[in-house]
Design a protein around this motif. Structure first.
Motif, mmCIF file in Angstrom:
data_model
loop_
_atom_site.group_PDB
_atom_site.id
_atom_site.type_symbol
_atom_site.label_atom_id
_atom_site.label_comp_id
_atom_site.label_asym_id
_atom_site.label_seq_id
_atom_site.Cartn_x
_atom_site.Cartn_y
_atom_site.Cartn_z
ATOM 1 N N PRO A 194 0.811 -1.221 0.000
ATOM 2 C CA PRO A 194 0.000 0.000 0.000
ATOM 3 C C PRO A 194 0.843 1.270 0.000
ATOM 4 O O PRO A 194 0.469 2.279 -0.614
ATOM 5 C CB PRO A 194 -0.836 -0.126 1.283
ATOM 6 C CG PRO A 194 -0.927 -1.590 1.530
ATOM 7 C CD PRO A 194 0.399 -2.131 1.092
ATOM 8 N N ALA A 198 2.206 1.680 -3.500
ATOM 9 C CA ALA A 198 1.136 2.168 -4.363
ATOM 10 C C ALA A 198 0.921 3.665 -4.174
ATOM 11 O O ALA A 198 0.721 4.409 -5.142
ATOM 12 C CB ALA A 198 -0.159 1.406 -4.083
ATOM 13 N N ALA A 199 0.968 4.128 -2.922
ATOM 14 C CA ALA A 199 0.803 5.556 -2.651
ATOM 15 C C ALA A 199 1.956 6.357 -3.247
ATOM 16 O O ALA A 199 1.763 7.460 -3.772
ATOM 17 C CB ALA A 199 0.703 5.794 -1.145
ATOM 18 N N THR A 256 -2.496 1.780 -7.666
ATOM 19 C CA THR A 256 -3.215 0.859 -6.798
ATOM 20 C C THR A 256 -2.316 -0.294 -6.368
ATOM 21 O O THR A 256 -1.311 -0.599 -7.026
ATOM 22 C CB THR A 256 -4.443 0.282 -7.512
ATOM 23 O OG1 THR A 256 -4.001 -0.488 -8.651
ATOM 24 C CG2 THR A 256 -5.362 1.393 -7.987
ATOM 25 N N THR A 257 -2.717 -0.951 -5.285
ATOM 26 C CA THR A 257 -1.986 -2.135 -4.838
ATOM 27 C C THR A 257 -2.042 -3.228 -5.896
ATOM 28 O O THR A 257 -1.055 -3.944 -6.109
ATOM 29 C CB THR A 257 -2.577 -2.653 -3.513
ATOM 30 O OG1 THR A 257 -2.499 -1.612 -2.525
ATOM 31 C CG2 THR A 257 -1.806 -3.859 -3.008
ATOM 32 N N CYS A 269 0.575 -2.650 -8.461
ATOM 33 C CA CYS A 269 1.900 -2.995 -7.933
ATOM 34 C C CYS A 269 2.115 -4.508 -7.924
ATOM 35 O O CYS A 269 3.217 -4.992 -8.203
ATOM 36 C CB CYS A 269 2.078 -2.425 -6.530
ATOM 37 S SG CYS A 269 2.264 -0.629 -6.494
#
Length: 479
Positions: A207, A210-211, A216-217, A220
């Protein structure tokens, strides 16, 4: 958790520290307003003072992820860079790679040319970021452009990092500043994959990754899968001391993303067929087939379409292996059934293509025996002709099946109508004949139809591609 590689200090580190400290004192001594840059520093915002430094005093960052995949483009220069990244040879090689087209490092990237023209016309809009030793963490490509424009005496605005900045900090800052989509010159696809995997190896939660990438996760996880797939292919391509490089996969981003989606779809039904699908599509990708052709490779392609047209001389030796070949489990004294003949054959064919591509690519830049290169070219030509025939038949069959699926065709028709509408608008502007209220009503009807299409697509499509994801994200929010 792995730590970032320590590249040591540049030769002129002490000289740069003295210069930077003097410039910092100059901008803060009068107590008046001066330029600062705010960044995330070890989890907290920090305000950094900005100074002017000659670009000739600055060093390219040898840890930059912008050119990570391109380093092995020239093995001799790559070795010099690895041995001493601060040497003239190492820095000149980084300079070349920063200007180069990611998929073809022998050519200049048009985006670099555009950046240079922007700097020439408008100057530097944002400051770079530098360590006290003079290593650029942000602004490497801008330095390359400024040197081309005005030489090493040209000055560059840079924000100065804290004295305690180490190589782990440099990596973290680069991820937070340079890998986001709003950056003016995005990282190439393969360098993004390498960067994601590096963060994973450092123990960063998905997460958080992704940020960092503003994604998005799920994307990734897809990047991880593609990274693992390419890494395996590179290892399998090793032949006569050469192997494929990461940049050979640079232009195949969408094909690889579609491969991942197709693999997941098939893997839920038949894991072995999913593995064969990967092998077949990778073979087609390496042979240079277009995305629209590669899509015709579905479960059963190898058996139904390719095997009947593949010349016997090009069939892998493993095709004569037994279907029930077993694999022993070390330490247990037990055996389990190994991969089927179909999977073994698919892997062997892919290995032939991988090794042949590695040999033909290496023959361009390395002194390999001409006989080996000629044999590799012959193999590639024969397999490509066979795959081309197989795709032709598979494509005809797929088109017959898709005639039963009217939705994509209707969208294509609608797109053509909208294109014609654009032309009509241009013509009406000249004659001032547009009924704007009626046009606004028609756009409202279109918007409602698109919103309904987005909602139904969200309900129907489990793993949407980039275009459908865009439509759902922008038009399907009311569901």
């Amino acid at each position: 958790m792995t730590k970032a590689k320590d590249y040591g200090r540049p030769d002129r580190a002490d000289e740069n520290r003295e210069l930077i400290e003097r410039r910092l004192r100059e901008v803060t001594s009068d107590g008046g307003p001066h330029e600062t840059l705010t960044i995330d520093w070890r989890g907290h915002p920090v305000h950094l003072d900005v100074v002017q430094l000659p670009v000739g005093n600055l060093y390219y960052n040898p840890a930059t992820h912008r050119v990570q995949a391109q380093r092995d483009h020239d093995p001799k220069k790559a070795a010099q860079l690895a041995e001493d990244p601060w040497s003239l040879a190492g820095q000149e090689y980084l300079d070349h790679l920063l200007k180069a087209l990611p998929a073809a490092p022998s050519r200049t990237d048009p985006e670099f040319t555009a950046l240079k023209e922007s700097l020439h016309q408008y100057g530097q809009s944002d400051p770079g970021l530098v360590t006290r030793d003079g290593v650029l963490v942000n602004g490497n490509t801008r330095r390359a452009a400024l040197i081309e424009l005005s030489g090493p005496s040209e000055t560059m605005r840079v924000a100065v990092l804290p004295e305690s900045c180490g190589w782990d900090d440099i990596a973290d800052i680069e991820f937070s500043l340079q890998l986001r989509k709003e950056h003016r010159r995005d990282y190439s696809y393969i360098n993004r994959l390498l960067a994601v995997q590096e963060l994973v190896d450092r123990g960063t939660p998905l997460p958080v990754i992704a940020a960092t990438f503003r994604t998005t996760t799920a994307r990734c996880k897809q990047d991880q899968w593609v990274y693992s797939c390419i890494s395996s292919m590179i290892e399998r391509s090793a032949a006569d001391g050469v192997r494929l490089s990461w940049i050979k996969f640079e232009d195949h981003a969408e094909k690889l993303r579609e491969l991942h989606r197709a693999y997941l779809k098939e893997q839920s039904k038949n894991p072995e067929k999913a593995d064969i699908l990967v092998e077949s599509r990778i073979t087609a990708i390496l042979l240079g087939f277009a995305k629209t052709d590669v899509r015709y490779i579905e479960a059963g392609f190898e058996e139904r379409y390719l095997s009947p047209v593949l010349p016997t001389s090009l069939l892998p030796e493993t095709t004569t292996a037994n279907d029930t070949a077993s694999v022993k489990i070390p330490g247990l004294g037990r055996s389990v059934k190994g991969p089927s003949r179909d999977l073994t054959t698919a892997r062997s064919l892919t290995d032939i293509v991988l090794k042949a591509r590695a040999l033909t690519e290496a023959s361009i830049s390395a002194s390999l025996p001409q006989q080996a290169a000629n044999e590799a070219s012959r193999q590639l030509k024969g397999i490509k002709e066979a795959v081309d025939q197989a795709l032709d038949v598979a494509g005809r069959d797929a088109r017959v099946r898709k005639r039963k699926q009217a939705a994509p065709a209707r969208l294509a028709d609608a797109s053509r109508s909208i294109e014609q509408c654009v032309t009509d608008l241009v013509m009406s502007r000249a004659s001032r004949s547009l009924d704007e209220e009626t046009f606004d009503d028609a756009v409202g009807v279109l918007r409602k139809a698109l919103e309904k299409l987005a909602r139904e697509s969200q309900r129907t499509i489990k793993d949407p591609g980039d275009s459908v994801s865009w439509m759902i994200g922008n038009l399907g929010k009311g569901d």
